[in-house]
Design a protein around this motif. Sequence first.
Motif, PDB file in Angstrom:
ATOM      1  N   UNK A 172       0.746  -1.208  -0.091  1.00 22.66           N
ATOM      2  CA  UNK A 172      -0.144  -0.006   0.068  1.00 22.66           C
ATOM      3  C   UNK A 172       0.797   1.314   0.074  1.00 22.66           C
ATOM      4  N   UNK A 173       1.870   1.256   0.553  1.00 24.19           N
ATOM      5  CA  UNK A 173       2.960   2.333   0.789  1.00 24.19           C
ATOM      6  C   UNK A 173       3.434   2.880  -0.745  1.00 24.19           C
ATOM      7  N   UNK A 174       3.770   1.790  -1.310  1.00 25.93           N
ATOM      8  CA  UNK A 174       4.118   2.134  -2.644  1.00 25.93           C
ATOM      9  C   UNK A 174       3.013   2.884  -3.381  1.00 25.93           C
ATOM     10  N   UNK A 175       1.961   2.053  -3.553  1.00 24.68           N
ATOM     11  CA  UNK A 175       0.894   2.692  -4.171  1.00 24.68           C
ATOM     12  C   UNK A 175       0.416   3.957  -3.965  1.00 24.68           C
ATOM     13  N   UNK A 176       0.434   4.138  -2.657  1.00 23.89           N
ATOM     14  CA  UNK A 176      -0.145   5.582  -2.291  1.00 23.89           C
ATOM     15  C   UNK A 176       0.605   6.641  -2.262  1.00 23.89           C
ATOM     16  N   UNK A 177       2.143   6.298  -2.221  1.00 26.87           N
ATOM     17  CA  UNK A 177       3.142   7.471  -2.302  1.00 26.87           C
ATOM     18  C   UNK A 177       3.055   7.618  -3.900  1.00 26.87           C
ATOM     19  N   UNK A 178       2.813   6.895  -4.892  1.00 26.46           N
ATOM     20  CA  UNK A 178       2.968   6.870  -6.219  1.00 26.46           C
ATOM     21  C   UNK A 178       1.714   7.730  -6.554  1.00 26.46           C
ATOM     22  N   UNK A 179       0.573   7.475  -5.772  1.00 27.40           N
ATOM     23  CA  UNK A 179      -0.789   8.354  -6.239  1.00 27.40           C
ATOM     24  C   UNK A 179      -0.571   9.856  -5.560  1.00 27.40           C
ATOM     25  N   UNK A 180       0.276   9.912  -4.595  1.00 24.36           N
ATOM     26  CA  UNK A 180       0.795  11.223  -4.058  1.00 24.36           C
ATOM     27  C   UNK A 180       1.698  12.084  -5.087  1.00 24.36           C
ATOM     28  N   UNK A 181       1.974  11.318  -5.979  1.00 23.35           N
ATOM     29  CA  UNK A 181       2.952  11.929  -7.127  1.00 23.35           C
ATOM     30  C   UNK A 181       4.600  11.955  -6.719  1.00 23.35           C
ATOM     31  N   UNK A 182       4.645  11.030  -5.817  1.00 25.04           N
ATOM     32  CA  UNK A 182       6.193  10.854  -5.530  1.00 25.04           C
ATOM     33  C   UNK A 182       6.901  10.056  -6.521  1.00 25.04           C
ATOM     34  N   UNK A 183       8.161  10.071  -6.724  1.00 24.79           N
ATOM     35  CA  UNK A 183       8.979   9.001  -7.513  1.00 24.79           C
ATOM     36  C   UNK A 183       9.572   8.185  -6.310  1.00 24.79           C
ATOM     37  N   UNK A 184       8.802   6.708  -6.451  1.00 21.15           N
ATOM     38  CA  UNK A 184       8.938   5.659  -5.532  1.00 21.15           C
ATOM     39  C   UNK A 184      10.191   4.673  -6.093  1.00 21.15           C
ATOM     40  N   UNK A 185      10.998   4.658  -4.883  1.00 17.88           N
ATOM     41  CA  UNK A 185      12.067   3.473  -4.973  1.00 17.88           C
ATOM     42  C   UNK A 185      11.643   2.519  -4.099  1.00 17.88           C
ATOM     43  N   UNK A 186      12.246   1.269  -4.092  1.00 15.12           N
ATOM     44  CA  UNK A 186      11.631   0.336  -3.185  1.00 15.12           C
ATOM     45  C   UNK A 186      12.740  -0.815  -3.078  1.00 15.12           C
ATOM     46  N   UNK A 187      12.692  -1.266  -1.807  1.00 14.02           N
ATOM     47  CA  UNK A 187      13.405  -2.505  -1.456  1.00 14.02           C
ATOM     48  C   UNK A 187      12.442  -3.698  -1.075  1.00 14.02           C
ATOM     49  N   UNK A 188      12.822  -4.910  -1.801  1.00 14.61           N
ATOM     50  CA  UNK A 188      12.002  -5.931  -1.380  1.00 14.61           C
ATOM     51  C   UNK A 188      12.663  -7.128  -1.963  1.00 14.61           C
ATOM     52  N   UNK A 189      12.168  -8.512  -1.676  1.00 15.33           N
ATOM     53  CA  UNK A 189      12.875  -9.612  -2.248  1.00 15.33           C
ATOM     54  C   UNK A 189      12.929  -9.470  -3.808  1.00 15.33           C
ATOM     55  N   UNK A 190      13.803 -10.304  -4.309  1.00 16.55           N
ATOM     56  CA  UNK A 190      13.796 -10.485  -5.551  1.00 16.55           C
ATOM     57  C   UNK A 190      12.476 -10.909  -6.188  1.00 16.55           C
TER      58      UNK A 190
END
Length: 338
Positions: A172-190
């Motif tokens: 949800x954080x990735x989606x909501x940050x993108x919806x707020x217009x932010x450029x999202x970088x993310x760390x997760x498992x491969x």
Amino acid sequence: MTDAVDTSSMAAWWQSAYGGPEVVKRERTPVPEPGAGEVLLRVRATALHAGDVHVMRGEPVLVRAFFGLRRPRIATRGMDVAGTVVGLGPGVAGLAVGDEVVGEIPGGGLAEYVIAPAARVVARPESIDAVTAAAVPVSAGTAWQALDLAGDRAGSGRRVLVIGASGGVGTYTVQLAALRGAEVWAICGARNERLVADLGAIRTFDYARVDAGASPPELPAASFDAVIDIVGAAPLRALRRLVAPGGCVVMVSGEGGRILGPIGRMLRAGLLSLGRGPRLQPLAATAKPAITRQLLALVGEGRLHPVIERTYPLSDAGAALAHVDARHTVGKVVVTVP
Ligand SMILES: NC(=O)c1ccc[n+]([C@@H]2O[C@H](COP(=O)([O-])OP(=O)(O)OC[C@H]3O[C@@H](n4cnc5c(N)ncnc54)[C@H](OP(=O)(O)O)[C@@H]3O)[C@@H](O)[C@H]2O)c1
């Protein structure tokens, strides 16, 4: 009570001691009666999250001061519930038997019926099924409140790093940050990089290869306006290093000892934030029905997509708890009640 439902007992997953998923047993228990300001719900779906597991295990031990010293005061896990109102306690206004609702409640969702404070539930839009709706309140609400804490620094044109992007809160954080217009970088498992990119991250990194705590070249110093840390394992100084002047680190999660959990990390964050440099802001998300309503509207408009890894029937809810307890959930796990 204005309940037309014929039943005095129900199936519920019950724990009489703190422990792993094995302490949670399927029992028949009395259907509870709603008190003043409460409603009785026929549960349709209950989503689980990391907090359910903390309460189930009573870990960190600090949890027990709030949830019960020897065993959880509410014996049934499950805080994210979508259900039908089947009974009203005294003094409930604005809700009627037959209403379909959803909300974050204190617990009890892994059962056929549950008591919910009326003030905690909101109408479930017709276009959203119960499983999808149940996946929203706690995790999406936490993501929303984390981004609110970051404020403008997670807004339009800002660069946000989400550490731990594939779980309930992370997706949800990735989606909501993108919806707020932010450029999202993310760390997760491969295995989840593709999913997280599809949710709106423009760059993704495998946590086995890029360790936010080790000053990796992929994450240059002072290059993020906000870091949303949903894992809590990287040293605080390493997280501050990532943040541009005026930026912040929002601490959604914090690894810590078995007794006090994240408290030590939060105190260190407070001390570090006294000096110059980026602020470290611990988050204590709470149930906010007004936010749930806005999140459901976004889901209804097709702008926010709950990621549901797996559903389990109520008869298999012990396995659902074990799945979440393993800490590798992708998005959400939801238990359905036929
Ligand atoms: N502050 C608050 O108010 C608040 C509110 C709600 C939740 N929380 C906390 O937020 C955290 C997340 O909760 P959740 O329900 O979203 O958990 P979750 O769904 O169980 O998160 C599991 C995910 O985390 C990923 N992950 C594990 N280790 C990682 C690492 N080192 N780097 C990147 N990703 C990693 C896993 O990916 P792999 O399978 O690939 O390992 C998995 O997809 C928990 O600590 C919870 O207690 C805090």
